[in-house]
Design an enzyme around this catalytic site. Structure first.
Site, PDB file in Angstrom:
ATOM      1  N   LYS A  22       0.716  -1.218   0.097  1.00 48.67           N
ATOM      2  CA  LYS A  22       0.009   0.012  -0.143  1.00 48.67           C
ATOM      3  C   LYS A  22       0.807   1.275  -0.028  1.00 48.67           C
ATOM      4  CE  LYS A  22      -1.635   1.502   4.251  1.00 48.67           C
ATOM      5  NZ  LYS A  22      -1.226   2.716   4.527  1.00 48.67           N
ATOM      6  N   ASN A  23       1.772   1.265   0.798  1.00 46.42           N
ATOM      7  CA  ASN A  23       2.772   2.428   1.108  1.00 46.42           C
ATOM      8  C   ASN A  23       3.551   2.760  -0.118  1.00 46.42           C
ATOM      9  OD1 ASN A  23       1.217   2.931   3.215  1.00 46.42           O
ATOM     10  ND2 ASN A  23       2.621   2.265   4.805  1.00 46.42           N
ATOM     11  N   ARG A  93      -4.230  10.555   4.165  1.00 48.44           N
ATOM     12  CA  ARG A  93      -3.116  11.360   4.381  1.00 48.44           C
ATOM     13  C   ARG A  93      -2.224  11.435   3.351  1.00 48.44           C
ATOM     14  NH1 ARG A  93      -1.310  13.446   8.764  1.00 48.44           N
ATOM     15  NH2 ARG A  93       0.565  12.829   7.952  1.00 48.44           N
ATOM     16  N   CYS A 117      -3.769  12.300  13.148  1.00 46.53           N
ATOM     17  CA  CYS A 117      -4.397  10.958  13.022  1.00 46.53           C
ATOM     18  C   CYS A 117      -4.297  10.456  14.321  1.00 46.53           C
ATOM     19  CB  CYS A 117      -4.091  10.300  11.924  1.00 46.53           C
ATOM     20  SG  CYS A 117      -2.709   9.400  12.212  1.00 46.53           S
ATOM     21  N   ARG A 122       1.724  14.146  13.275  1.00 47.35           N
ATOM     22  CA  ARG A 122       1.900  13.912  11.896  1.00 47.35           C
ATOM     23  C   ARG A 122       2.220  15.199  11.220  1.00 47.35           C
ATOM     24  NH1 ARG A 122      -0.648   8.427   9.706  1.00 47.35           N
ATOM     25  NH2 ARG A 122       1.161   8.489   8.481  1.00 47.35           N
ATOM     26  N   PRO A 123       2.907  16.033  11.592  1.00 51.14           N
ATOM     27  CA  PRO A 123       3.355  17.228  10.700  1.00 51.14           C
ATOM     28  C   PRO A 123       3.940  17.072   9.470  1.00 51.14           C
ATOM     29  CG  PRO A 123       4.849  17.053  12.381  1.00 51.14           C
ATOM     30  CD  PRO A 123       4.011  15.819  12.804  1.00 51.14           C
ATOM     31  N   ILE A 124       4.112  17.988   8.554  1.00 54.70           N
ATOM     32  CA  ILE A 124       4.568  18.002   7.002  1.00 54.70           C
ATOM     33  C   ILE A 124       5.811  18.936   6.817  1.00 54.70           C
ATOM     34  CG2 ILE A 124       2.909  16.591   6.134  1.00 54.70           C
ATOM     35  CD1 ILE A 124       2.086  19.287   4.599  1.00 54.70           C
ATOM     36  N   ASP A 305       5.197   0.288  11.974  1.00 55.18           N
ATOM     37  CA  ASP A 305       3.523  -0.541  11.510  1.00 55.18           C
ATOM     38  C   ASP A 305       3.437  -1.903  12.003  1.00 55.18           C
ATOM     39  OD1 ASP A 305       3.712   1.361   8.255  1.00 55.18           O
ATOM     40  OD2 ASP A 305       3.119   2.129  10.480  1.00 55.18           O
ATOM     41  N   ILE A 327       8.695   6.424  17.171  1.00 53.11           N
ATOM     42  CA  ILE A 327       8.385   6.981  15.690  1.00 53.11           C
ATOM     43  C   ILE A 327       7.052   7.848  16.076  1.00 53.11           C
ATOM     44  CG2 ILE A 327       7.580   6.713  13.266  1.00 53.11           C
ATOM     45  CD1 ILE A 327      10.394   5.829  13.777  1.00 53.11           C
ATOM     46  N   ARG A 397      -8.759  -0.019   5.129  1.00 50.18           N
ATOM     47  CA  ARG A 397      -8.056   0.790   4.393  1.00 50.18           C
ATOM     48  C   ARG A 397      -6.497   0.235   3.785  1.00 50.18           C
ATOM     49  NH1 ARG A 397      -7.047   6.231   7.468  1.00 50.18           N
ATOM     50  NH2 ARG A 397      -5.574   6.658   5.951  1.00 50.18           N
TER      51      ARG A 397
HETATM   52  C1  EPZ Z   1       4.519   6.622   6.397  1.00 49.77           C
HETATM   53  O1  EPZ Z   1       3.938   7.920   7.155  1.00 49.77           O
HETATM   54  C2  EPZ Z   1       3.308   5.434   6.434  1.00 49.77           C
HETATM   55  N1  EPZ Z   1       2.366   6.169   5.668  1.00 49.77           N
HETATM   56  C3  EPZ Z   1       3.225   5.035   7.843  1.00 49.77           C
HETATM   57  O2  EPZ Z   1       2.262   3.939   7.692  1.00 49.77           O
HETATM   58  C4  EPZ Z   1       4.244   4.763   8.779  1.00 49.77           C
HETATM   59  O3  EPZ Z   1       3.879   4.486   9.691  1.00 49.77           O
HETATM   60  C5  EPZ Z   1       5.424   5.695   8.683  1.00 49.77           C
HETATM   61  O4  EPZ Z   1       5.573   6.105   7.283  1.00 49.77           O
HETATM   62  C6  EPZ Z   1       6.521   5.455   9.342  1.00 49.77           C
HETATM   63  O5  EPZ Z   1       7.246   4.223   8.730  1.00 49.77           O
HETATM   64  C7  EPZ Z   1       2.253   6.057   4.141  1.00 49.77           C
HETATM   65  O6  EPZ Z   1       3.588   5.610   3.643  1.00 49.77           O
HETATM   66  C8  EPZ Z   1       1.238   6.257   3.422  1.00 49.77           C
HETATM   67  P1  EPZ Z   1       6.992   9.582   8.420  1.00 49.77           P
HETATM   68  P2  EPZ Z   1       4.503   9.124   7.008  1.00 49.77           P
HETATM   69  O7  EPZ Z   1       6.924  10.973   7.705  1.00 49.77           O
HETATM   70  O8  EPZ Z   1       5.210   9.232   5.968  1.00 49.77           O
HETATM   71  C9  EPZ Z   1       7.597  12.882  11.804  1.00 49.77           C
HETATM   72  C10 EPZ Z   1       0.407   2.548   7.888  1.00 49.77           C
HETATM   73  O9  EPZ Z   1       0.026   1.919   8.786  1.00 49.77           O
HETATM   74  N2  EPZ Z   1       7.393  14.018  10.805  1.00 49.77           N
HETATM   75  O10 EPZ Z   1       7.947   8.908   8.278  1.00 49.77           O
HETATM   76  O11 EPZ Z   1       3.691  10.139   7.347  1.00 49.77           O
HETATM   77  C11 EPZ Z   1       6.344  12.251  12.136  1.00 49.77           C
HETATM   78  O12 EPZ Z   1       5.321  12.975  13.004  1.00 49.77           O
HETATM   79  C12 EPZ Z   1       0.612   4.197   8.154  1.00 49.77           C
HETATM   80  O13 EPZ Z   1       0.247   2.230   6.685  1.00 49.77           O
HETATM   81  C13 EPZ Z   1       8.002  15.148  11.318  1.00 49.77           C
HETATM   82  O14 EPZ Z   1       7.993  15.693  12.069  1.00 49.77           O
HETATM   83  O15 EPZ Z   1       5.634   9.168   8.212  1.00 49.77           O
HETATM   84  C14 EPZ Z   1       6.553  10.942  12.738  1.00 49.77           C
HETATM   85  O16 EPZ Z   1       6.856  11.073  14.028  1.00 49.77           O
HETATM   86  C15 EPZ Z   1       0.811   4.678   9.353  1.00 49.77           C
HETATM   87  N3  EPZ Z   1       7.800  16.035   9.924  1.00 49.77           N
HETATM   88  C16 EPZ Z   1       7.893  10.728  11.982  1.00 49.77           C
HETATM   89  O17 EPZ Z   1       8.459  11.843  11.505  1.00 49.77           O
HETATM   90  C17 EPZ Z   1       7.484  15.784   8.699  1.00 49.77           C
HETATM   91  O18 EPZ Z   1       7.501  16.704   8.009  1.00 49.77           O
HETATM   92  C18 EPZ Z   1       7.886   9.604  10.915  1.00 49.77           C
HETATM   93  O19 EPZ Z   1       6.770  10.027  10.103  1.00 49.77           O
HETATM   94  C19 EPZ Z   1       7.310  14.309   8.484  1.00 49.77           C
HETATM   95  C20 EPZ Z   1       7.123  13.582   9.646  1.00 49.77           C
END
Ligand code: EPZ
Length: 430
Positions: A22-23, A93, A117, A122-124, A305, A327, A397
């Site tokens: 999926k991801n 998302r 969520c 989960r900021p960007i 995950d 994480i 999902r």
């Molecule tokens: C991806 O989410 C996955 N989703 C998540 O899977 C997965 O848990 C996550 O990566 C970690 O492996 C998809 O790929 C669609 P991150 P993502 O950016 O990209 C912080 C599932 O169950 N962060 O790697 O949103 C964030 O808050 C889902 O399939 C910032 O601070 O995760 C987190 O603490 C759930 N600023 C950490 O980094 C940012 O700009 C990792 O988040 C981005 C992230």
């Protein structure tokens, strides 16, 4: 409201085939709009997040043809919109990937900010840092990210946080920027590598995906391609834990064993037998499984995950285990639900201390998010008696034909949407 109802106690035995990741698919589907030529994508998982993403791609004007349940042909030459509708962000998302794809191709994008969520805020900010470094003028207005660039120019970007989303999003925008982009402290997950390989199959010039540093040399345009998505590492791990927690014997097929090393290592530590084949792993649970400690980390560490599924497995192991979630800040909500089934877990901040118990008993529980929902189903399959898991939309999902795949392993589980059907199931299983 639809729910899964199950009677636990049966060891799961047999073979199950894993669907596409999926991801990886969510990044690849958005990257597919970066060319005006046909893109054929195979081994797509038939899950809600993917279907919503395809609707969003169609909504902005691309042509989407469902060749079959797991294959889609996309042609984005007809895109009219650089603005994605809020509805799609609320439902998935990963719609934020549209920012990198549209910015790269059209030098412009307007995408609603994704909400938080159930597992964290989960900021960007790291995504936006990357777009600014490439020359994007980034504004937040009316709850949306609005980015415009006169030119996108390669840059040296260091991610403050290892982020899957930011790595994929910035990589997409950089493929069509002028010159060299060096992206440091990146995520190395298999799905990040899959998106990079997909973009390269479209004529991008990306090197180093899967390492700490990705180098992207911008190209003028991207061409069409045909591509097959890698198997889903997390779905595979979920079925591996299903075998362990029910003391079963399951062959998980269509996997890349290397992607599962952290999960395999932990199942071996607790005493399971794990046998690796070229594209399959066999997990044999043992009557007494030992405690161990887990700390979730970016790949190749233990995947966040898989944290709920492993916690459920440890809830029925002998001894005390510790699970540290490094994480996300709020990924133990399901522990309260698990306590209703007789587990003995204490959560202090981002650490769960698990005192293994000999048995869990069936109860009515709520899925708080996708992976925790799957974990509660695993708990129900291991528990004595009948368990009902509500809010299964979360699970749908990310898991294709979840109940059918479990039934294929001997699980007594059904999806029901009325008390009458639930009663029928109870009478049937006795
Ligand atoms: C991806 O989410 C996955 N989703 C998540 O899977 C997965 O848990 C996550 O990566 C970690 O492996 C998809 O790929 C669609 P991150 P993502 O950016 O990209 C912080 C599932 O169950 N962060 O790697 O949103 C964030 O808050 C889902 O399939 C910032 O601070 O995760 C987190 O603490 C759930 N600023 C950490 O980094 C940012 O700009 C990792 O988040 C981005 C992230």
């Amino acid at each position: 409201m639809e729910q899964y109802i199950m009677k636990g106690g049966n060891p799961l035995v047999g073979e199950v085939t894993v669907s596409g990741a999926k991801n990886a698919a969510l990044g690849i589907l958005t990257a597919a709009i970066m060319t005006d030529e046909d893109v054929l994508i195979e081994n797509l998982p038939d899950v809600r997040d993917i279907n919503v993403m395809l609707e969003a791609i169609e909504e902005i004007g691309a042509r989407v043809e469902r060749v079959d349940r797991h294959t889609v042909r996309i042609n984005a030459s007809t895109i009219q919109e650089i603005s994605v509708d809020d509805e799609y962000i609320r439902r998935i998302r990963a719609s934020y990937y549209f920012i990198g794809a549209l910015l790269g191709k059209y030098k412009s994008a307007q995408v609603p900010l994704p909400g938080g969520c159930n597992i964290g805020s989960r900021p960007i900010d790291q995504h936006l840092k990357g777009f600014r470094a490439l020359g994007g003028d980034v504004r937040i207005e009316g709850g949306a990210v609005i980015v415009h660039a006169i030119d996108l120019v390669g840059s040296h970007i260091y991610l403050d946080v290892v982020s899957v989303g930011a790595t994929i999003n910035i990589m997409m925008a950089a493929t069509l920027a002028e010159g060299l982009t060096i992206l440091e402290n990146v995520a190395k997950e298999p799905h990040v590598v899959d998106v990079a390989n997909f973009l390269n199959s479209m004529g991008a010039n990306i090197k180093g995906a899967g390492t700490d540093t990705i180098r992207i040399r911008g190209v003028k345009k991207l061409h069409g391609t045909e591509y097959s998505i890698i198997p889903d590492q997390i779905e595979a791990g979920t079925f591996m834990c299903a075998a362990a927690v029910t003391r079963g014997d399951v062959m998980v097929k269509n996997v890349i064993p290397k992607h599962l090393e952290a999960i395999t290592a932990k199942l071996l530590e607790i005493g399971c037998e794990v046998i690796e084949f070229d594209d399959a792993v066999r997990v044999v649970g043992k009557p007494v499984q030992r405690h161990t400690d887990i700390k979730t980390l970016p790949y190749p560490g233990f995947p966040t995950d898989m944290q709920p599924q492993m916690t459920v497995t440890l809830a029925l192991a002998a001894g005390t285990s510790m699970v540290t979630e490094s994480i996300f800040e709020n990924r133990f909500k399901y522990v309260d639900e698990l306590a209703r089934m007789g587990s003995c877990i204490k959560v202090e901040g981002n650490v769960a201390v698990i005192d293994g118990v000999k048995r869990l008993t069936g109860a009515q529980v709520n899925a708080p998010d996708l992976r925790a929902g799957a974990a509660l189903v695993l708990a129900g399959l291991a528990a004595e008696g009948v368990t009902e898991v509500d809010e299964i939309g979360y699970i749908q999902r990310g898991y294709e034909c979840f109940e059918e795949k479990l039934q294929g392993l001997g699980a007594m589980i059904e999806k029901v949407d009325s008390e009458k059907d639930a009663q029928k199931f109870r009478l049937k299983v006795g």
